[in-house]
Design a protein around this motif. Structure first.
Motif, PDB file in Angstrom:
ATOM      1  N   MET A  26       1.034  -1.393  -0.350  1.00 17.52           N
ATOM      2  CA  MET A  26      -0.073  -0.118   0.028  1.00 17.52           C
ATOM      3  C   MET A  26       0.390   1.355   0.190  1.00 17.52           C
ATOM      4  O   MET A  26       2.030   0.914   0.649  1.00 17.52           O
ATOM      5  N   ARG A  27       0.299   2.049  -0.650  1.00 18.56           N
ATOM      6  CA  ARG A  27       0.980   3.201  -0.790  1.00 18.56           C
ATOM      7  C   ARG A  27       0.388   4.557  -0.414  1.00 18.56           C
ATOM      8  O   ARG A  27      -0.704   4.625  -0.588  1.00 18.56           O
ATOM      9  N   VAL A  28       1.321   5.471   0.203  1.00 14.95           N
ATOM     10  CA  VAL A  28      -0.487   6.641   1.101  1.00 14.95           C
ATOM     11  C   VAL A  28      -0.177   8.216   0.542  1.00 14.95           C
ATOM     12  O   VAL A  28       1.921   7.927   0.482  1.00 14.95           O
ATOM     13  N   THR A  29      -0.067   9.230  -0.129  1.00 16.20           N
ATOM     14  CA  THR A  29       0.133  10.261   0.164  1.00 16.20           C
ATOM     15  C   THR A  29       0.441  11.005   1.183  1.00 16.20           C
ATOM     16  O   THR A  29      -0.107  10.876   1.892  1.00 16.20           O
ATOM     17  N   VAL A  30       1.442  11.772   0.953  1.00 15.34           N
ATOM     18  CA  VAL A  30       2.005  12.670   2.947  1.00 15.34           C
ATOM     19  C   VAL A  30       2.246  14.052   2.719  1.00 15.34           C
ATOM     20  O   VAL A  30       2.404  14.209   1.301  1.00 15.34           O
TER      21      VAL A  30
ATOM     22  N   VAL B 267       8.389  15.241   4.768  1.00 13.07           N
ATOM     23  CA  VAL B 267       9.135  13.869   4.328  1.00 13.07           C
ATOM     24  C   VAL B 267      10.491  14.584   3.621  1.00 13.07           C
ATOM     25  O   VAL B 267      11.864  14.127   3.725  1.00 13.07           O
TER      26      VAL B 267
ATOM     27  N   LYS C 271      -7.450   9.736   5.016  1.00 10.57           N
ATOM     28  CA  LYS C 271      -6.667   8.721   4.288  1.00 10.57           C
ATOM     29  C   LYS C 271      -6.505   7.499   5.889  1.00 10.57           C
ATOM     30  O   LYS C 271      -5.704   6.639   5.776  1.00 10.57           O
TER      31      LYS C 271
ATOM     32  N   GLY D 241      -8.801   1.134   1.797  1.00  8.06           N
ATOM     33  CA  GLY D 241      -6.626   1.616   2.089  1.00  8.06           C
ATOM     34  C   GLY D 241      -7.160   2.658   3.021  1.00  8.06           C
ATOM     35  O   GLY D 241      -6.356   3.264   2.915  1.00  8.06           O
ATOM     36  N   LEU D 242      -7.878   1.769   4.338  1.00  6.04           N
ATOM     37  CA  LEU D 242      -7.012   3.937   4.874  1.00  6.04           C
ATOM     38  C   LEU D 242      -6.007   3.602   6.219  1.00  6.04           C
ATOM     39  O   LEU D 242      -6.508   1.768   6.637  1.00  6.04           O
ATOM     40  N   LEU D 243      -5.780   4.229   6.446  1.00  4.72           N
ATOM     41  CA  LEU D 243      -4.500   3.714   8.065  1.00  4.72           C
ATOM     42  C   LEU D 243      -5.809   3.550   9.512  1.00  4.72           C
ATOM     43  O   LEU D 243      -6.436   4.703   9.458  1.00  4.72           O
TER      44      LEU D 243
ATOM     45  N   SER E  33      -2.692  -1.323   7.831  1.00  8.87           N
ATOM     46  CA  SER E  33      -1.776  -0.830   8.265  1.00  8.87           C
ATOM     47  C   SER E  33      -2.204   0.370   9.634  1.00  8.87           C
ATOM     48  O   SER E  33      -3.243   0.896   9.933  1.00  8.87           O
TER      49      SER E  33
ATOM     50  N   PRO F 291       2.906   1.772   5.518  1.00  7.43           N
ATOM     51  CA  PRO F 291       2.800   1.785   4.409  1.00  7.43           C
ATOM     52  C   PRO F 291       4.161   3.066   3.400  1.00  7.43           C
ATOM     53  O   PRO F 291       4.234   3.757   3.886  1.00  7.43           O
ATOM     54  N   LEU F 292       4.140   2.697   2.585  1.00  9.32           N
ATOM     55  CA  LEU F 292       4.839   3.556   1.116  1.00  9.32           C
ATOM     56  C   LEU F 292       4.578   4.110   1.020  1.00  9.32           C
ATOM     57  O   LEU F 292       3.152   4.763   1.526  1.00  9.32           O
ATOM     58  N   LEU F 293       5.283   5.863   0.548  1.00 11.25           N
ATOM     59  CA  LEU F 293       5.325   6.989   0.517  1.00 11.25           C
ATOM     60  C   LEU F 293       4.908   7.041  -0.944  1.00 11.25           C
ATOM     61  O   LEU F 293       6.050   7.127  -1.305  1.00 11.25           O
TER      62      LEU F 293
ATOM     63  N   PHE G  57       6.432   4.830   6.411  1.00 12.61           N
ATOM     64  CA  PHE G  57       5.614   5.985   6.959  1.00 12.61           C
ATOM     65  C   PHE G  57       6.790   5.936   7.764  1.00 12.61           C
ATOM     66  O   PHE G  57       6.688   6.992   9.043  1.00 12.61           O
TER      67      PHE G  57
END
Lengths: 468, 468
Positions: free
Chosen positions: A1-5, A10, B221, B252-254, B283, B311-313, B320
């Protein structure tokens, strides 16, 4: 899973905890000895805490011990060095009498009033001229914080709404400021103290920076000054402080004075922004911390923020101190042990009391050792080709300028190679946004003398071979 | 002078430190006695700290005392109750041996590894089913923090870039979340646990909230769950936790699980999100704190954040947890005394060791007293016209629903009048974004029983007169 941040979070950089210290940690994990001069963390390098502070805090954590210590005083057979001074017990009792709910409860968000009163009294003593201060410090305008970093972040968070809001920062600068401005999505506006004049500044330097920022549409709201400097270590002359105040007054800027190294001046006099400001109505935020000075209690995360002439907030019936209180409330309160440490920092043991002599001896020994170590390093720098180090020695750092680095390399490469070769962990000047085209490193003058005596000759040899 | 500031910072509201507690402080200053039930601050209401914790920390502050305490054990004439257990000395020595630079130095930004290992071991013990855990907790995915608030703020800061970014929050909610989302400029997306079913939730409740948010263009999110609840105090059933996990996985929520009240369940079993999650790859961020439970060490600001399935960013070669580390680095490190308190919270004295018996007695007495006080208040609520209180008792709060308030008044007016009349300081339900059209108050069941015995009859009388 990827999230925008949030990209600001960052992309923040924090060189003093960046790739070079991370590499040092790897080396340590492999069993190599390294010398952590990347950060002003004195107790990590063997500096002892001030005994009086720790004796009092130890009692605050276990208040029942105060009566017990009194009982022990009546037992024959207990060695006198195993007894706590009555004075220490009294101070602990005094603190607990005022901090009624002890260390375990949330305090007021600003910190308890008696500590804020002690801070105000300390500031007034510090800033007295001929036995008086122009404007007394107001305990209601003091906020206790988790270290000075938290205070700086609170101010910048409130001040910055977006990329058009700019804050002037001395270059080179301490990464807390660039990181905090980045995090809030604001614009960093650098100004360039004059290295060859010992990092002093004049009006021209400040105006040039402001004009440049205006030229790119940035609305500059505040100027940060770090005195004594970080990373430069230089102590600012009173005239430079005056120039900043004139400049801020004329352009309606807030001044954020990071004065956490006010006790690290090694025989020079510390002149605060508040003292030079006097009765003028420029907004001033002054930061202090228990992490530096001769106490070096970094881990306790104590500190305070003093506000003078808090500006009103456009569009609200509030001033800046009200906004700070709101922000502080969301974090409930700073840690109470750091609060107690802040109290002890500003309320020294009474002159002539039994712990006084030991306190003074410990304080003076720490400061003298720091000064000696700075001198040892300066002497070593004198033996390195093309290295110059400007400014009066203050804070805990030297920031020598390097020249003649091999074509195509920079100070990052130099510091990484220095670490690999000698174990000495420093921070590259580029980590502090130095003036483009220059090379530096920052070294904290904290390691024990024996360690320096061992590593400095190796550094000299490394250096002179590296620059070829 | 006026400055423009970030409106998000000024418009944050934090009811538990809002107008009602401020009025209580005014009354106190005028010499009136008030009872601060507005906040979960047990030691401010006379709860004693756990002796073992304080004995150890007291030694950590003054390490030279360990040898001294051993010497005292050899002095005849020192009363046995004035001697510290050898076991306490050993624990302090063990902590110092691993926290090599003591309490005075900055630690790693995440906190020292041995504490993170102890936290991971605690989580695994807590979540064992039939002697095993589905996925072991990873010490590298644990961050020590200044209380749980700091952990929550770090996550939300990283997650939220602007007004299109939404976070689902249970309504009623703890003001930390609304304030933190506001501060980051994001969108609060409320969901409504079912009060009359004891604040449980099902898929329908969650989907309705998400659909509403999508309808106004918000990109949701993450979902926050507080269990046991704050302000509701209710303990969530395992099926509600399962519903949240299913929902988060599908969309797909944290998940941000605020589990700071995990020790405040009064005989019920605490079921963590991590346990229900098992091997599923959703996550999960779980928060815990030294401020609550039976320890109530609010002022020490200790806590941790555990990340699972970070999760990957999007757009970065980072996940994260890397972003959390960057953010933590800018604050250098959480306070070390809070770290030590967190260690003690997760590493209980060894069963059968001399301090064990006292530790268990103190722990059980605090929890039993809290349960008794909740019962006393529930009984009083039963005598108030139109008051109902749903859910299993957990955390430190009851959140009764009020009905029949006089035309044109709300729970804010009620709570203010209750304070003026009886000195009891509570927080109005509207301070927690309750469901529109309802009225509540939150009361922390912390005051000593004698104080409750005195004030509850007056509250009943006040109430029945107020609702007329």
């Amino acid at each position: 899973m990827r999230v925008t941040v949030n990209p600001n979070l960052v992309e923040m950089e924090y060189a003093v905890r960046g790739p070079i210290p991370m590499r040092a940690a790897e080396l340590e994990a492999q069993g190599r000895k390294t010398i952590p001069c990347n950060i002003g963390n004195p107790q990590a390098l063997g500096q002892d805490p001030i005994t009086f502070y720790r004796e009092v805090i130890s009692l605050l954590e276990a208040p029942g011990r105060i009566a017990r210590e009194r009982r022990l005083r009546g037992v024959t057979g207990v060695a006198s060095e195993d007894l706590l001074d009555e004075y220490v017990l009294d101070v602990a009792e005094h603190v607990l009498a005022q901090m009624k709910t002890g260390l375990g409860a949330y305090s007021e968000s600003k910190g308890p009033r008696f500590i804020r009163e002690a801070v105000a009294a300390y500031i007034d003593r510090r800033d007295e001229v001929d036995g008086r201060v122009a404007v007394a410090s107001d305990p209601d305008r003091i906020f206790l914080t988790n270290g000075a970093s938290e205070g700086a972040m609170f101010i910048l968070e409130i001040l910055i709404s977006g990329p058009d809001d700019g804050v002037m920062i001395p270059i080179p600068q301490y990464p807390l400021y660039s990181a905090a401005i980045k995090r809030c999505g604001g614009s960093l506006v650098g100004y360039y103290p004059d290295e060859e004049r010992g990092w002093e500044m004049d009006r021209e330097i400040l105006e040039a920076s402001l004009a440049e920022a205006k030229g790119r549409g940035v609305n500059v709201k505040a100027i940060v000054v770090i005195n004594p400097g970080n990373p430069t270590g230089a102590i600012l002359a009173e005239h430079s402080i005056g120039e900043v105040i004139d400049f801020a007054e004329e352009h309606g800027l807030l001044i954020i004075a990071d004065e956490v190294y006010q006790h690290n001046v090694y025989g020079a006099e510390f002149v605060s922004f508040a003292r030079v400001l006097g009765e003028r109505e420029v907004s001033l935020f002054s930061l202090h911390s228990t992490s530096k000075g001769f106490y070096g209690e970094c881990g306790h995360r104590g500190g305070y923020l003093e506000v003078r002439n808090a500006p009103l907030l456009q569009g609200y019936d509030l001033d800046f101190a009200d906004a700070l209180l709101k922000r502080a409330s969301v974090s409930l309160c700073p840690n109470t042990v750091g609060q107690a440490m802040t109290y002890l920092m500003v309320a020294e043991p009474k002159e002539g009391s039994p712990p006084w002599e030991r306190f003074v001896a410990e304080r003076d020994a720490v400061l003298a050792a720091l000064q000696d170590k700075a001198t040892l390093i300066r002497e070593a720098l004198g033996e390195m080709r093309g290295v110059e180090c400007f400014g009066r020695t203050g804070a805990m750092y030297l920031f020598p300028r390097l020249s003649g680095l091999p074509e195509g390399t920079g100070d990052f490469d130099y510091c990484m190679a220095l670490l690999e070769e000698t174990g000495l962990c420093t921070v590259n000047g580029s980590g502090f946004h130095q003036r483009p085209g220059t090379s530096h490193l920052r070294i904290a003058f904290l390691p024990p003398k024996e360690m320096l005596a061992e590593v400095l000759p190796r550094w000299i040899a490394f250096h002179n071979a590296y620059v070829g």
